[in-house]
Scaffold this active site. Structure first.
Site, PDB file in Angstrom:
ATOM      1  CG  HIS A  55     -35.276 -28.477 -36.125  1.00 20.42           C
ATOM      2  ND1 HIS A  55     -34.017 -28.152 -35.667  1.00 20.42           N
ATOM      3  CD2 HIS A  55     -35.101 -29.604 -36.890  1.00 20.42           C
ATOM      4  CE1 HIS A  55     -33.134 -29.019 -36.139  1.00 20.42           C
ATOM      5  NE2 HIS A  55     -33.768 -29.910 -36.871  1.00 20.42           N
ATOM      6  CG  HIS A  57     -35.861 -32.917 -37.997  1.00 20.31           C
ATOM      7  ND1 HIS A  57     -35.036 -32.359 -38.961  1.00 20.31           N
ATOM      8  CD2 HIS A  57     -37.076 -33.057 -38.593  1.00 20.31           C
ATOM      9  CE1 HIS A  57     -35.734 -32.160 -40.072  1.00 20.31           C
ATOM     10  NE2 HIS A  57     -36.972 -32.572 -39.870  1.00 20.31           N
ATOM     11  CG  ASP A  59     -31.295 -35.166 -35.696  1.00 21.63           C
ATOM     12  OD1 ASP A  59     -32.445 -34.742 -35.960  1.00 21.63           O
ATOM     13  OD2 ASP A  59     -30.280 -34.754 -36.307  1.00 21.63           O
ATOM     14  CG  HIS A 113     -33.604 -28.362 -41.584  1.00 17.53           C
ATOM     15  ND1 HIS A 113     -32.956 -29.190 -42.465  1.00 17.53           N
ATOM     16  CD2 HIS A 113     -33.696 -29.045 -40.415  1.00 17.53           C
ATOM     17  CE1 HIS A 113     -32.677 -30.340 -41.856  1.00 17.53           C
ATOM     18  NE2 HIS A 113     -33.116 -30.267 -40.616  1.00 17.53           N
ATOM     19  CG  ASP A 132     -30.175 -29.500 -38.281  1.00 16.19           C
ATOM     20  OD1 ASP A 132     -29.195 -29.365 -37.545  1.00 16.19           O
ATOM     21  OD2 ASP A 132     -30.775 -30.579 -38.439  1.00 16.19           O
ATOM     22  CG  HIS A 170     -25.942 -32.085 -37.759  1.00 20.01           C
ATOM     23  ND1 HIS A 170     -26.127 -33.422 -37.494  1.00 20.01           N
ATOM     24  CD2 HIS A 170     -27.174 -31.517 -37.727  1.00 20.01           C
ATOM     25  CE1 HIS A 170     -27.416 -33.654 -37.314  1.00 20.01           C
ATOM     26  NE2 HIS A 170     -28.070 -32.517 -37.446  1.00 20.01           N
TER      27      HIS A 170
END
Length: 242
Positions: A55, A57, A59, A113, A132, A170
Site C-alpha cells: 500500500h 503509506h 512507511d 487500512h 498492514d 510492524h
C-alpha cells in the site's frame, strides 16, 4: 526455496528481503527506508531486482526511489493506489500473479487500512505478506475503508492453510496482545501466547512472522464472528490504552 530476511526500519516497521536461492533473484517488500535494505542485500551478495508494495503509506514506500536508483529494481504496486505511488512501474490487482524466479504469488485485494491495499500470497510456499491488514494478534486501522471490508479480508485469510507463515509489517504484537486479553478474557491461548511475547520483547526479540493457525487461536479480529463484532473491536482497540 525462499530465504526471507526481516529488516527492522523506522520505529517499529519490518521490511522483508526475499531471495530465491535457485534463480538468485531478490525482491523487497515495503521498504520504508532504503539504507538498511541496501546494506542487508549487500551483506549477503544479493541484488534487488524488484520492490513489492502492499500500500501507499510512506512507511512502506519511503525507500522506493532510493532502492530503485541504486539497483534498477522495478516497483510492483497496487493499481488502485497508482496515483499515490509515483515510483510504480507495474500495477497489479486481484487475481494477478507476480513472480520471484519460479515462485508465484497471487495478488489479493484487501482494502480497509487503505482503499487499495493488497497482499501477496505464495500458495505453494505457504507464505503471505499482509502489510498492514493482518498483524500478529491484530489488524490494521480502518483509515480508508470499512469494518465490512476488513471482515471480508479476515474471512479470506481464515481459509488459508493454518501452516501459512504470515509476514506483516510492524512489531505491534505486545500492544495487540494486551487488547486481545481484554477482548477475549477467557481465551487461554491468548494468555499463553502473551507470556511468550512478553519474554521475547523483554529480550529484544521480534515476535513476527506468525502463522494463520496461531492467529486463528489468538487474534480477536480474525476470530470476530461478524462485521459488527469486528467494528466494535476495532473501535475499542483504537481507544485502548492498556
Amino acid at each position: 526455496m525462499l530465504e526471507i530476511v526481516r529488516i527492522p526500519v523506522l520505529s517499529d516497521n519490518y521490511v522483508w528481503l526475499v531471495h530465491d536461492t535457485v534463480s538468485d533473484e531478490t525482491m523487497v517488500v515495503d521498504p520504508g527506508e532504503a539504507a538498511p535494505v541496501l546494506a542487508a542485500a549487500e551483506a549477503r551478495g544479493w541484488t534487488i531486482s524488484a520492490i513489492w508494495n502492499t500500500h501507499w503509506h510512506p512507511d512502506h514506500t519511503g525507500g522506493n526511489a532510493e532502492v530503485k536508483a541504486a539497483t534498477g529494481a522495478r516497483v510492483i504496486a497496487p493499481a488502485a493506489e497508482a496515483a499515490k505511488i509515483p515510483t510504480a512501474d507495474t500495477l497489479v490487482g486481484e487475481g494477478d500473479v507476480v513472480r520471484l524466479g519460479d515462485h508465484a504469488a497471487s495478488v489479493l485485494e484487501v482494502p480497509g487500512h487503505t482503499a487499495g491495499h493488497i497482499a501477496f500470497h505464495f500458495a505453494e510456499d505457504r507464505v503471505i505478506f499482509t502489510g498492514d491488514t493482518l498483524f500478529a494478534m491484530g489488524s490494521g486501522r480502518l483509515f480508508e475503508g470499512t469494518a465490512e471490508q476488513m471482515f471480508g479480508n479476515m474471512a479470506r485469510l481464515k481459509q488459508l492453510p493454518p501452516e501459512t507463515t504470515v509476514y506483516c509489517a510492524h512489531e505491534y504484537t505486545q500492544s495487540n496482545g494486551r487488547y486481545a486479553r481484554v477482548a477475549e478474557p477467557d481465551n487461554q491461548a491468548i494468555a499463553e501466547r502473551m507470556a511468550d511475547v512478553d519474554r521475547a520483547r523483554a529480550a529484544g526479540e521480534a515476535t513476527v512472522p506468525t502463522s494463520i493457525g496461531l492467529e486463528l487461536a489468538t487474534n480477536p479480529f480474525l476470530r470476530a464472528e461478524t462485521a459488527e463484532i469486528l467494528a466494535a473491536r476495532r473501535a475499542a482497540k483504537d481507544a485502548f490504552r492498556g
